[in-house]
Design a protein around this motif. Structure first.
Motif, PDB file in Angstrom:
ATOM      1  N   ASP A   1       0.728  -1.086   0.149  1.00 20.32           N
ATOM      2  CA  ASP A   1      -0.253   0.091  -0.028  1.00 20.32           C
ATOM      3  C   ASP A   1       0.826   1.267   0.134  1.00 20.32           C
ATOM      4  O   ASP A   1       1.571   1.595   0.877  1.00 20.32           O
ATOM      5  CB  ASP A   1      -0.718  -0.196   1.244  1.00 20.32           C
ATOM      6  CG  ASP A   1      -1.912   1.184   1.164  1.00 20.32           C
ATOM      7  OD1 ASP A   1      -1.891   2.094   0.163  1.00 20.32           O
ATOM      8  OD2 ASP A   1      -2.668   1.129   2.146  1.00 20.32           O
ATOM      9  N   GLY A   2       0.941   1.940  -1.330  1.00 20.32           N
ATOM     10  CA  GLY A   2       1.867   3.077  -1.162  1.00 20.32           C
ATOM     11  C   GLY A   2       1.268   4.205  -0.541  1.00 20.32           C
ATOM     12  O   GLY A   2       1.949   5.338  -0.514  1.00 20.32           O
ATOM     13  N   GLY A   3       0.040   4.085  -0.175  1.00 22.44           N
ATOM     14  CA  GLY A   3      -0.500   5.135   0.529  1.00 22.44           C
ATOM     15  C   GLY A   3      -0.547   5.385   1.805  1.00 22.44           C
ATOM     16  O   GLY A   3      -0.618   6.312   2.687  1.00 22.44           O
TER      17      GLY A   3
ATOM     18  N   LYS B   1       4.414  14.413  -3.845  1.00 20.23           N
ATOM     19  CA  LYS B   1       4.031  13.845  -5.375  1.00 20.23           C
ATOM     20  C   LYS B   1       2.594  13.257  -5.448  1.00 20.23           C
ATOM     21  O   LYS B   1       2.082  13.050  -6.253  1.00 20.23           O
ATOM     22  CB  LYS B   1       4.872  12.746  -5.608  1.00 20.23           C
ATOM     23  CG  LYS B   1       6.329  13.309  -5.961  1.00 20.23           C
ATOM     24  CD  LYS B   1       7.138  12.114  -6.219  1.00 20.23           C
ATOM     25  CE  LYS B   1       8.738  12.495  -6.490  1.00 20.23           C
ATOM     26  NZ  LYS B   1       9.607  11.205  -6.659  1.00 20.23           N
ATOM     27  N   GLY B   2       2.107  13.003  -4.128  1.00 23.02           N
ATOM     28  CA  GLY B   2       0.785  12.679  -4.006  1.00 23.02           C
ATOM     29  C   GLY B   2       0.555  11.187  -3.773  1.00 23.02           C
ATOM     30  O   GLY B   2       1.655  10.507  -4.082  1.00 23.02           O
ATOM     31  N   GLY B   3      -0.471  10.735  -3.641  1.00 19.64           N
ATOM     32  CA  GLY B   3      -0.759   9.512  -3.492  1.00 19.64           C
ATOM     33  C   GLY B   3      -0.665   8.808  -1.983  1.00 19.64           C
ATOM     34  O   GLY B   3      -0.957   7.636  -1.854  1.00 19.64           O
ATOM     35  N   VAL B   4      -0.128   9.471  -1.080  1.00 21.13           N
ATOM     36  CA  VAL B   4       0.330   9.151   0.177  1.00 21.13           C
ATOM     37  C   VAL B   4      -0.868   9.640   1.290  1.00 21.13           C
ATOM     38  O   VAL B   4      -1.121  10.780   1.028  1.00 21.13           O
ATOM     39  CB  VAL B   4       1.593   9.717   0.700  1.00 21.13           C
ATOM     40  CG1 VAL B   4       1.721   9.344   2.377  1.00 21.13           C
ATOM     41  CG2 VAL B   4       2.729   8.801   0.014  1.00 21.13           C
ATOM     42  N   ARG B   5      -1.611   8.709   1.874  1.00 16.59           N
ATOM     43  CA  ARG B   5      -2.728   9.202   2.856  1.00 16.59           C
ATOM     44  C   ARG B   5      -2.575   9.480   4.130  1.00 16.59           C
ATOM     45  O   ARG B   5      -3.018  10.305   4.879  1.00 16.59           O
ATOM     46  CB  ARG B   5      -4.148   8.490   2.576  1.00 16.59           C
ATOM     47  CG  ARG B   5      -3.948   7.242   2.808  1.00 16.59           C
ATOM     48  CD  ARG B   5      -5.174   6.379   2.529  1.00 16.59           C
ATOM     49  NE  ARG B   5      -4.999   4.965   2.989  1.00 16.59           N
ATOM     50  CZ  ARG B   5      -4.370   4.029   2.381  1.00 16.59           C
ATOM     51  NH1 ARG B   5      -3.681   4.464   1.196  1.00 16.59           N
ATOM     52  NH2 ARG B   5      -4.235   2.704   2.758  1.00 16.59           N
TER      53      ARG B   5
END
Length: 199
Positions: free
Chosen positions: A79-81, A134-138
């Motif tokens: 899970d990259g988030g 960069k985005g995608g991390v929650r």
């Protein structure tokens, strides 16, 4: 071992630079390597050379790897988030042995210790912020050791990440205060992960 200037003395000197190896342990290791079958010494030397020549920091998380990306960052099932921020690659190993975390990691390369010359510029905070932007991390889990320096490192990380809008959590205190993550067992790490809280 009476050799005070030759290769044995150099071996003893190098061995005592390793953590937890004092003069007596260094002498025992040297005796083991030099007694009987010398293939042990040759194998160890080859392994050390291989590590020195081929192991580097992962370009994404700074864990140790032989390739551009470590196996965890390259695994599409992770899970990259969910990013767990740790101090050292050894901490990654501790979490992986626990077997409950399915996200990815970010290795800081140590913890803040200004008196020892370890400031923010010597750690990978800038790369962490860039990675989050960069985005995608929650969620970022701050998994530094529960020590004065570890808490200071987590606080600094929380401050630099506050503008990114990502959820920031800290490991629960199932870990004994003042100890190191590498000493924690799998159950302790699992409970600390499950009981994490907002930071």
């Amino acid at each position: 071992m009476a050799d005070t200037n030759g290769v044995i003395a150099r071996l003893l000197e190098e061995l005592t630079k390793l953590p937890g190896i004092g003069p007596k342990s260094a002498e025992r290791i040297a005796h083991f390597l030099l007694s009987g079958d010398r293939r042990n010494a040759v194998s160890l030397a080859a392994a050390l050379r291989g590590v020195a020549e081929r192991v580097r920091a992962c370009r994404e998380c700074f864990n140790l790897t032989e390739g551009e990306l470590c196996p965890i960052c390259a695994d599409p099932r992770r899970d990259g988030g969910l990013v767990c921020v740790v101090e050292t690659p050894r901490d990654v190993g501790s979490f992986e042995r626990a077997g409950t975390f399915r996200g990815r990691y970010h290795v800081l390369g140590g913890r803040l210790a200004p008196l020892d010359g370890m400031g923010p510029d010597r750690l990978t905070f800038t790369a962490l912020v860039d990675r989050i932007r960069k985005g995608g991390v929650r969620e970022v889990i701050l998994a530094t050791s529960p020590t004065l320096e570890g808490d200071g490192t987590a606080l600094f990380a929380s401050n630099v990440l506050s503008e990114t809008g990502v959820t920031i959590t800290r490991l629960a205190r199932g870990l004994p205060s003042g100890s190191s993550l590498e000493l924690a067992n799998a159950q302790m790490l699992s409970e600390a992960l499950e009981g994490r809280r907002a930071f």
